[in-house]
Structures are given as structure tokens and as C-alpha cells.
Design an enzyme around this catalytic site. Structure first.
Site, PDB file in Angstrom:
ATOM      1  CE  LYS A 146     -20.330 -13.490   6.658  1.00  0.00           C
ATOM      2  NZ  LYS A 146     -19.877 -12.665   7.956  1.00  0.00           N
ATOM      3  N   GLY A 166      -9.219  -8.810  -0.895  1.00  0.00           N
ATOM      4  CA  GLY A 166      -8.672  -8.875   0.504  1.00  0.00           C
ATOM      5  C   GLY A 166      -7.913 -10.390   0.213  1.00  0.00           C
ATOM      6  N   GLY A 191     -13.595  -3.406  -0.191  1.00  0.00           N
ATOM      7  CA  GLY A 191     -14.757  -2.456   0.054  1.00  0.00           C
ATOM      8  C   GLY A 191     -14.468  -1.304  -1.226  1.00  0.00           C
ATOM      9  NE  ARG A 235      -3.967  -1.734   1.995  1.00  0.00           N
ATOM     10  CZ  ARG A 235      -5.541  -1.400   2.635  1.00  0.00           C
ATOM     11  NH1 ARG A 235      -5.243  -1.486   3.843  1.00  0.00           N
ATOM     12  NH2 ARG A 235      -6.455  -2.496   2.034  1.00  0.00           N
TER      13      ARG A 235
END
Ligand code: ADP
Ligand code: MG
Length: 409
Positions: free
Chosen positions: A202, A359, A383, A39
Site C-alpha cells: 500500500k 513485517g 510501523g 522478539r
């Protein structure tokens, strides 16, 4: 989504104080050492470009979730150490607080090309609350605002949104610009056929993106733990596999919608089932419509993989987000690994436009030693990229100045 002005669209950098929001929310180990600095590395080109043009750079980032108070273990000290090595003597260090007299003084004494890092912005309660007063305090430190923190762009916080109302110009850094340029074509003008491969655990966290992708993609491939909610919606027994019962009727509606649109939702042909969620479980390969009652499916099977390869190879655009199985355990890693290799190979051989995100998807690439350079774009924001692809306007992008040119590929 309109294209945003970038740091290339402004030329008067010399002597300007730049508030540069970056996402240096790096993973740390128990001894507080950075375990993956990518990052930081991803935003170095933006920092160095501004340095070379004589800007005075104030870096702003969050780390973890300190929730508006000072948490010693979440100080940006390891990041400062990394920057000292990466930037050399031009890096003048980190402040002890986020705002205040000492910060003012250090900002005032910054010289052209120097870089200062503010302490973890989330130590201040005004950050996540996006308090106007706090945003103004931040804005008072600088002349120009640059946002390179794509991974945090879905949050309307003081340093990602509020501050941009008080600084002009408000520009995208190179990383932010690359994310926008790579993700926008998927929704607006994908070269077809466009295949979207969505996996992971999910369905609840990805239902929004599935709905949008069903309308824009030509084929929607569903893998991973969310498959079983779809299989349950089709009336198949799913044994002890992962399922979200409150999403069964929504999955059913999506399948109906696909039918109406004349599009295919791919749910595979066979699966690897296990008697336990364990690396040494005893396994079997079964058809998607015959999962034994006392077993759980933890990966897609070889026939499923074989049927995906031609779909991949016939595509012009591919989005992949979410592992196909429990790749963390070698016995259930084959599906994810096969797809990763197939998409990488297709990108090279067919000059395909491939975008990856998530991720755990990135963790899988790392585990399989598949480099990011084998894909067109690997998104840094989990996200944020999902919300972007759902078609939601991200507040941290919306607030930046609009470019006058149209997006081109
Ligand atoms: P990403 O971070 O790439 O968006 P997710 O967070 O949605 O992906 O999901 C990743 C997780 O999904 C992995 O930890 C993986 O083990 C799990 N997973 C994949 N397939 C299954 C399955 N069949 N059953 C249970 N968990 C699964
Ligand atoms: Mg995840």
C-alpha cells in the site's frame, strides 16, 4: 532525534526494581504455541545485563489486541513458559492480573536478579488510553524505567510513555538503543550515495516515508504493489494491477518534486504480469509501459533486477522496506529474492550500511533462508520504524532521558 540514555549510563542497579517494557507480542499458532520467539530473544541481552547487576526485573508486554479487557487466549502464558526455559530459576513466573494486591506482594518479594512477568498490559483499559492514574500505579511498582519495546514506541500508551513521567531514570534498553543508533544515521548523516528501496502493497501506508526519503536519499527505488500508482500517475496503463486511485495525484506530485530536486525515482524496466492472482497463473514479462489491459503485474522483471544491481553496488547506504512482488507465490518471488541477495552480498563485499524493515520483508528473508546477520541492522518494528524514518518523534523514545553525548556511527 537526540540520543537517549541507556542502561549502560546508570550503574546503581543492585536491589533496584526495574519496570522493563518489552515487546513480546509474539505470533502464536492455533494451539497457543509461539511460532517465532525472536522478539523475546532480541530483549534477552537487556534482561540478562540487568540481572547480572542485581536488578529486580518486572517485565511488561502486550500481546495482540484485547482492547482493555481480559481475553483468555491472549494471556502471556506461552511467553512465561519460554522465559522459564531461557532464564531458568531466576524467572519467578507471571502474575494473573496486571495490577492489584497480588502483583504488589510478588513485586515486594522479588530478590536481586529475579524476573517477574506481568500479565498482558492491554487487559487494562488504562494502558492504551494512557491514563495518568494507571501509569502512576505501574510506576509505583518500580524505581527505574527501561524501555526496550521499539516496536511499540510509536504508541503513547501508559507503559510506553505515561509511566516514564513518574520514574527516574527512564532509559533505553539495548534493543531500543540499537534501533535508534541504526535508524538515526539514515535521516541525519547517511554515507552517500544513499539508496532507499521501498516496496510492499500500500502506498497509503508508506506515503509519508516516501516523501521524507525523497528528500534525504539520493535514489528512491519503488517496487511492489505501490509502483502502479506511480505508473498510473505517469499516464501508463496498468491493467488490473494494484492501485490506490486517491493517491495518483500525490504520486504525481512526488514525481514532480523529484524532478525539481534532480533526483531519480526508479520504477524499473520490466514486470512479470499474470492473468490471475494465483500461483499457477499464466505469466508474461512485459515492459513497465505496456502492461496488457487484462493482466496484473505481480513482480519486477529480470531487466528491472539487472538495472537495480549496479545501483545497489554503487551505494554506501541502503534502506530496504517492502517486498518487490508477491513473494509468497514462487512465480512472483524472484524480484524480492534477487534484491535480498544483492543487498546482502553488497553489505559484505562493500562494507555497506544496510538497514531492513517491514513485517513482510522479514517474512521474505525467512522464506528465502537469508539470515539477519548478513545485514547491518534488521529492524524489529514495522510501523515504528516507518514512523521513525518519516521523521516523526516517537513518543516512547521522546520520553526517555536524553544522553549528553552526540550520536556517532
Ligand atoms: P512490509 O510488511 O514489509 O512493510 P507491506 O505490508 O507493505 O510490506 O506489503 C507486503 C505485501 O505486498 C506482500 O504480502 C506482497 O504480496 C504484496 N505485494 C508486493 N508486490 C505486489 C504486487 N505487485 N501486487 C500486489 N501485492 C503485492
Ligand atoms: Mg506488512
Amino acid at each position: 532525534m537526540t540520543l537517549k540514555k541507556t542502561i549502560r549510563d546508570f550503574t546503581d542497579w543492585a536491589g533496584k526494581r526495574v519496570l522493563l517494557r518489552v515487546d513480546f507480542n509474539v505470533p502464536l499458532n492455533a494451539s497457543g504455541e509461539i511460532t517465532d520467539a525472536s522478539r523475546i530473544e532480541e530483549s534477552l541481552p537487556t534482561i540478562q545485563y540487568l540481572q547480572d547487576l542485581g536488578a529486580r526485573i518486572i517485565l511488561v508486554s502486550h500481546l495482540g489486541r484485547p482492547k482493555g479487557t481480559v481475553v483468555e487466549s491472549m494471556r502471556l502464558t506461552p511467553v512465561a513458559k519460554y522465559l522459564a526455559t531461557a532464564l531458568g530459576s531466576a524467572f519467578v513466573g507471571k502474575t494473573e492480573t496486571v495490577v492489584g494486591d497480588d502483583v504488589q506482594t510478588r513485586v515486594q518479594t522479588l530478590q536481586d536478579g529475579q524476573v517477574l512477568l506481568l500479565e498482558n498490559i492491554r487487559f487494562e483499559p488504562g494502558e492504551e488510553a494512557n491514563e495518568a492514574g494507571f501509569a502512576k500505579q505501574l510506576a509505583a511498582l518500580a524505581d527505574v524505567y527501561v524501555n526496550d519495546a521499539f516496536g511499540t514506541a510509536h504508541r503513547a500508551h501508559a507503559s510506553t510513555e505515561g509511566v516514564a513521567h513518574y520514574l527516574s531514570p527512564a532509559l533505553a534498553g539495548f534493543l531500543m538503543d540499537k534501533e535508534i543508533r541504526s535508524l538515526t544515521p539514515l535521516l541525519k548523516s547517511p554515507e552517500r550515495p544513499f539508496t532507499a528501496i521501498i516496496g510492499g502493497s500500500k502506498i497509503s501506508s508508506k506515503f509519508g516515508v516516501l516523501s521524507t526519503l525523497l528528500t534525504v536519499a539520493d535514489t528512491l527505488v519503488i517496487g511492489g504493489g505501490m509502483m502502479f500508482t506511480f505508473l498510473a500517475a505517469q499516464g501508463f496503463g496498468i491493467g488490473k494491477s494494484m492501485v490506490e486511485l486517491d493517491f495518483v495525484s500525490k504520486a504525481e506530485a512526488l514525481l514532480k518534486q523529484a524532478n525539481g530536486l534532480g533526483k531519480q525515482i526508479w520504477l524499473g524496466e520490466d514486470l512479470v504480469v499474470a492473468d490471475r492472482f494465483a500461483p499457477d497463473a499464466s505469466t508474461q514479462t512485459v515492459s513497465v509501459c505496456s502492461i496488457p489491459e487484462d493482466m496484473m503485474a505481480l513482480d519486477i522483471g529480470p531487466k528491472s533486477c539487472a538495472s537495480l544491481i549496479p545501483i545497489i553496488n554503487a551505494s554506501k547506504t541502503i534502506l530496504w522496506n517492502g517486498p518487490m512482488g508477491v513473494f509468497e507465490m514462487p512465480v512472483f518471488a524472484n524480484g524480492t529474492k534477487t534484491i535480498a541477495e544483492a543487498v546482502a552480498r553488497w553489505t559484505k563485499e562493500h562494507h555497506g550500511f544496510s538497514v531492513l524493515g517491514g513485517g513482510d520483508t522479514l517474512a521474505a528473508l525467512e522464506l528465502f533462508h537469508i539470515g539477519h546477520e548478513r545485514f547491518t541492522h534488521v529492524s524489529t518494528g514495522g510501523g515504528a520504524s516507518l514512523e521513525f524514518l518519516e521523521g516523526i518523534t516517537l513518543p516512547g523514545i521522546a520520553v526517555l532521558d536524553d544522553a549528553t553525548t552526540l550520536i556517532t556511527r
